[in-house]
Scaffold this active site. Structure first.
Site, PDB file in Angstrom:
ATOM      1  N   ASP A   7      -3.706 -17.505   4.012  1.00  0.00           N
ATOM      2  CA  ASP A   7      -4.631 -18.829   2.983  1.00  0.00           C
ATOM      3  C   ASP A   7      -4.895 -20.182   4.093  1.00  0.00           C
ATOM      4  OD1 ASP A   7      -2.280 -19.827   3.448  1.00  0.00           O
ATOM      5  OD2 ASP A   7      -2.105 -20.830   1.420  1.00  0.00           O
TER       6      ASP A   7
ATOM      7  N   TYR B  87       0.662  -0.878  -0.129  1.00  0.00           N
ATOM      8  CA  TYR B  87      -0.066  -0.796   0.057  1.00  0.00           C
ATOM      9  C   TYR B  87       0.934   1.576   0.372  1.00  0.00           C
ATOM     10  CZ  TYR B  87      -4.419  -2.747   0.993  1.00  0.00           C
ATOM     11  OH  TYR B  87      -5.270  -3.227   1.022  1.00  0.00           O
TER      12      TYR B  87
ATOM     13  N   LYS C 280       2.454 -14.717   5.038  1.00  0.00           N
ATOM     14  CA  LYS C 280       2.998 -15.689   3.648  1.00  0.00           C
ATOM     15  C   LYS C 280       4.526 -15.872   3.994  1.00  0.00           C
ATOM     16  CE  LYS C 280       1.168 -18.727   0.794  1.00  0.00           C
ATOM     17  NZ  LYS C 280       0.275 -19.617   0.834  1.00  0.00           N
TER      18      LYS C 280
ATOM     19  N   ASP D 298      -6.495  -6.220   5.435  1.00  0.00           N
ATOM     20  CA  ASP D 298      -7.212  -4.891   4.281  1.00  0.00           C
ATOM     21  C   ASP D 298      -8.388  -6.623   4.030  1.00  0.00           C
ATOM     22  OD1 ASP D 298      -8.750  -3.870   3.700  1.00  0.00           O
ATOM     23  OD2 ASP D 298      -7.556  -2.922   1.631  1.00  0.00           O
TER      24      ASP D 298
END
Ligand code: NAD
Length: 366
Positions: A230, A130, A197, A254
Site C-alpha cells: 500500500d 493466481y 503485505k 500484476d
C-alpha cells in the site's frame, strides 16, 4: 556476429502487423551494430489457426520455443466460450516462465503526469492467488474447507463464504528474488525493493520477505529495501525516482506493473517478458486490440521495446541500446508516431504501424 534462432509468434488481431514491424526493426538493430542475423521460426497461434489446427496453441509452438529457447510474440486473443484457456497462460505454465519482467521507463514525448520514471517490476508468475484453487460459496467443497479451517484455528470463517487459496513457497520465492537481484546486477541497478503485505499475511508474504532477506546477503553490491504494497503505491506516485527494481508476489506484481505502465504512458508503450529456466518469451503488456486489426494503425512501441529486452537477453547489448535510443528519438520528436502518441488522437499527421517502424529504422541507419 551470430545467427540467433528465435521463435516468432505473430499472434492474432493486430498481432501480425505489430510483429512484422518488430521483426524489421530488430533485424535493422543487429545489422547496424553486431552484424548478427536472425533465423526466425514462425509459429502460428491464436484465433487465426484455431479452426485449421483445432486448438489455438498447436503443439509445434511449444516444441519450437523449447528448441530455440527464445520467442517473441504478438498478442493473442483469449477465445471466449470455446473451452480453450488463454494461450498466454498456457505458454507460461507449459514452459514454467516464472518471472514476469516489466521495465517501465518514461521516454521523452510520452504523455505522463510524472517528470521521470525508470522502474523495473519483477513479478512472480506461478504462485499466490493466481494458482486458481477456489471454492465457490455454498458448494459442498467450500463448506468442507470452512469446517476444517474453523476446527484448526480460533478465528471463524463465516458460513456461505467463497474461498481462494494463496500458496507462496520458499522455492518459488527464492527463484524470483534471485532473478530480481541477478537482473539488478546485470543491468547496473542499485536497489531491489521487496514489496509485500508481510505485516498481515505472515506465512505467505512473510515467507517471501524472509527469503528476500536471506537471498539479499548474497548480493552485497545491491541495496535491499523492504516495502509494504500500500505504501509502495503512494510512494511510486509521490516520489517516482526513489524506486529501482521491485520484486513482488504474483497479485501485487500484476497490479503494480499496470500502475507503473500507466505512469510511463500506458499499454501502448509497456514492454514485457516472461522468463523461465529453459525459455524466455518476450511480448507487449497489451492485448490484441482486435478492433484495429489490419488497419496499420496501432502502436508497436511496446512490442519493439520487448524486442529490445530480447536483444539484451541474446547478448546483443549494443543493438538493444541502439534500438532503444532510436525509439526514444522518434518518440521525442513526436512527428512520425502513431495516433495514440499524438496530443490529439485524430491528428491527421499520425503515421501507421509500419511507417513508425520505418522511422526507427531510418534513425538507426543514419
Ligand atoms: P487490449 O490491450 O487488446 O486493448 C484495449 C485497448 O487499448 C484497445 O482497444 C486500444 O484502444 C488500446 N490499445 C491496446 N494496445 C494498443 C496499441 N498497441 N496501440 C494503440 N492502442 C492500443 O485489451 P483487451 O481489449 O482487453 O483484450 C483484447 C484481447 O487480447 C483479449 O482476448 C485479451 O484476453 C487478449 N490479451 C492478450 C494478451 C497477450 O497476448 N499477452 C494480453 C492482454 C490481453
Amino acid at each position: 556476429m551470430a545467427t540467433h534462432r528465435v521463435t516468432l509468434i505473430p499472434g492474432d488481431g493486430t498481432g501480425p502487423e505489430l510483429s512484422e514491424a518488430t521483426r524489421r526493426v530488430l533485424e535493422a538493430a543487429v545489422r547496424a551494430t553486431s552484424g548478427s542475423t536472425f533465423e526466425w521460426d514462425v509459429q502460428e497461434a491464436g484465433l487465426d489457426v484455431m479452426e485449421s489446427a483445432g486448438t489455438p496453441l498447436p503443439p509445434g509452438v511449444i516444441d519450437s520455443i523449447r528448441s530455440t529457447g527464445v520467442a517473441i510474440k504478438g498478442p493473442i486473443t483469449t477465445p471466449i466460450g470455446t473451452g480453450f484457456r488463454s494461450v498466454n497462460v498456457a505458454l507460461r505454465v507449459a514452459l514454467d516462465l516464472y518471472a514476469c519482467l516489466r521495465p517501465c521507463k518514461l521516454y521523452p514525448g510520452m504523455r505522463s503526469f510524472f517528470p521521470d520514471v525508470d522502474v523495473v517490476v519483477v513479478r512472480e508468475n506461478t504462485e499466490d492467488l493466481y494458482v486458481g484453487i477456489e471454492y465457490e460459496h455454498d458448494s459442498p467443497a467450500a463448506e468442507e474447507v470452512i469446517e476444517l479451517l474453523n476446527v484448526l484455528q480460533d478465528k471463524k470463517i463465516r458460513r456461505h463464504s467463497g474461498i481462494s487459496i494463496k500458496p507462496i513457497s520458499r522455492f518459488g520465492s527464492e527463484r524470483i528474488v534471485r532473478f530480481a537481484f541477478d537482473y539488478a546486477r546485470a543491468n547496473g541497478r542499485r536497489r531491489v525493493h521487496c514489496v509485500t503485505k508481510s505485516n498481515i499475511m505472515k506465512y505467505t508474504d512473510g515467507l517471501f520477505l524472509a527469503t528476500f532477506r536471506e537471498v539479499a546477503r548474497d548480493y552485497p553490491d545491491i541495496e535491499p529495501r523492504e516495502n509494504l504494497v500500500d505504501a509502495t503505491c503512494m510512494g511510486l506516485v509521490q516520489r517516482p525516482t526513489e524506486w529501482d527494481v521491485l520484486v513482488l508476489p504474483n497479485l501485487y506484481g500484476d497490479i503494480l506493473s499496470d500502475l507503473t505502465a500507466g505512469m510511463v504512458g500506458g499499454l501502448g508503450v509497456a514492454p514485457g517478458a516472461n522468463i523461465g529456466t529453459e525459455a524466455a518469451v518476450f511480448e507487449a503488456t497489451h492485448g490484441s486490440a482486435p478492433k484495429y486489426k489490419g488497419q496499420n494503425k496501432v502502436n508497436p512501441t511496446a512490442m519493439i521495446l520487448s524486442g529490445a529486452l530480447m536483444l539484451k537477453h541474446l547478448g546483443e547489448d549494443a543493438a538493444a541500446t541502439h534500438l532503444e535510443e532510436a525509439v526514444a528519438a522518434v518518440l521525442g520528436a513526436g512527428k512520425s508516431v502513431t495516433y495514440d502518441m499524438k496530443p490529439d488522437r485524430n491528428d491527421p499527421t499520425a503515421v501507421g504501424t509500419s511507417q513508425y517502424a520505418d522511422a526507427i529504422i531510418e534513425k538507426m541507419e543514419a
